[in-house]
Design an enzyme around this catalytic site. Sequence first.
Site, PDB file in Angstrom:
ATOM      1  N   GLU A   1       0.803  -1.231  -0.105  1.00 10.87           N
ATOM      2  CA  GLU A   1       0.065  -0.021  -0.118  1.00 10.87           C
ATOM      3  C   GLU A   1       0.856   1.154   0.004  1.00 10.87           C
ATOM      4  OE1 GLU A   1      -2.934   1.311   3.330  1.00 10.87           O
ATOM      5  OE2 GLU A   1      -4.328   0.560   1.725  1.00 10.87           O
TER       6      GLU A   1
ATOM      7  N   HIS B   1       6.059 -26.803   2.989  1.00 10.25           N
ATOM      8  CA  HIS B   1       4.815 -27.500   2.409  1.00 10.25           C
ATOM      9  C   HIS B   1       3.941 -27.102   1.404  1.00 10.25           C
ATOM     10  CE1 HIS B   1       6.985 -30.262   5.167  1.00 10.25           C
ATOM     11  NE2 HIS B   1       6.673 -29.339   6.079  1.00 10.25           N
TER      12      HIS B   1
ATOM     13  N   LYS C   1     -13.979   1.928  -3.626  1.00 13.01           N
ATOM     14  CA  LYS C   1     -14.733   2.265  -2.561  1.00 13.01           C
ATOM     15  C   LYS C   1     -15.816   2.886  -3.369  1.00 13.01           C
ATOM     16  CE  LYS C   1     -11.249   2.913   0.935  1.00 13.01           C
ATOM     17  NZ  LYS C   1     -10.660   3.973   1.895  1.00 13.01           N
TER      18      LYS C   1
END
Length: 561
Positions: A352, A383, A516
């Site tokens: 960000e 893994h 947004k």
Amino acid sequence: MTTPLLTGHPAFKFLAGLAPGMPTLTDLFQQNPKRAEQMHIAAPAMTLDFSKQRVDAYVLSGLDQLFEQLKLSRAIDALFSGKEVNRSEGRAALHTRLRLPVEQLDRDFPEVSHQLRRMENLVGKVHDGVWRGFSGKRITDVVNLGVGGSDLGPLMVTQALKEYALPEARALRVHFASTIDGSQLFDLLDHLNPETTLFLVASKSFTTIDTLSNADTARAWLERVCPDPSLMLRCHFIGISASVDKMDQWGIPEDNQLLFWPWVGGRFSLWSTVGCAIALDLGMPVFRELLAGAHEMDEHFRTAPPLENVPVMMALLGIWNVNVQDIRAHAILPYDGRLKYFPPYLEQLEMESNGKSVTQDGVPIDYATCPVLWGEVGANAQHAFYQLLHQGTQPVASDFILAANRYDTAGADDVSRSGMAKNRKHREALVAQHELNIANCLAQSRVLALGNDAVDPTDNPFRFYPGNQPSSTLLLERLDAFSLGALIACYEHKVFTQAGIWGVNPFDQWGVELGKQVALQLQPLLNQTASDDGVALDSSTRLLADKIAGFRQEGYQDKPD
Ligand code: F6P
């Protein structure tokens, strides 16, 4: 004055010229047996070994020159002295002020110590059982409602330091809910008791819909049982924000408002009253120790020369990897289960901050900036995605993070939540596990660097490990509040230094705004048809909205009355 672009600097051109002839890590280690001795540096509570990076003395001197030519010392001074380093928003970025020693805060920045004391007072009341729910019962559970910087930092720190919780904090359970869909809150509200639950509504802006929708749901949950709305707000909601007005509008009583300031960036806010969840979960002295560790790192960053400066070195190595070696992916690999939330925390901090493509002056840039950064607890990631690190086609740079000591410190054991240390056998088994963990950490960085040369060469294509994947190892003496504070601050300063080199503003985040805005525009259209949506939606969005409406209707029809 415009910022010169990175690639225009002679030091960058020098570095670019070194890349083609750069030996492999196997060759570099063979050529110089003292390599590791020369390529590790120390900072408070930690050592950085960068000998497994594809660099030599020429590269280091080029990086040093780059630091010089870009006048990064001046940028660092500007940060600490409160200059307007966040130019697009016209603000300073003074998170370092929040972790100054108390005496200095009292003297020079009383508004900061005032808010910290208010927070301490509030935390004390909850721990002592003085703060009560509406029906007079003691608070047993706290839920932090926040998202991004108002969630990730406190969540990460409380997970990392659980075993250091002070006795007064251990009876309290602290939870986190951030998701806009309400799913985390749904689970919590299912088993929490409204009479004994306190909500922290943490939002710098106090306008973030994710957090406010969770807060509204929490309020509705309490309203069912508490007949007096003002009593309910007074006993069950604390607001943490830089906006008094917005907290007032929502209904947070003045005494329950903890403040911080516009000059604290959201992703740099865990040091402010946003750290309330940390202090509640672990105790205020632990929070203060976290601040102290961060402050020590601030001092190191401010004063150490570039090539002895851990955050600066991490930044310079990142530039070398991204902009010269063309390595666009960066893995964060803590070999410590307590740091499970450290990679997501850094995802916000780094991406960000530096996921930008225009300079501070708004000039488009034509080189790579922040790499794609992700991670997981190292031994678990072995893994999962290490296959790609070892034999995939992507070059990836990695940070290994390891604490040398675990399960063997009297201090930590004495305050352990579980009382685990009282059982010697149990503890010995865990110490053995820690040794296994260390061996795995060292093995992986060794194999990534040297490939088959770490053991023996092979002709079998399936067992071929090319190596030459660069990594650094950050070795902590132990993971505790002080070293974690230093570690977080170290990455903050790495991010700031890289922003200075790339010429971007690490303190704004315009790239998250449009989404947004469009979400707000779309919400009322979801239940309308194409003909009356009033907005020319693209066909994909329209189709998905229609399908969703269809599925939801079917869902309702299936429900029994
Ligand atoms: O949308 C991004 C962002 O603004 C982050 O930078 C911030 O940490 C998060 O949202 C939450 O913001 P606030 O604390 O204002 O609710």
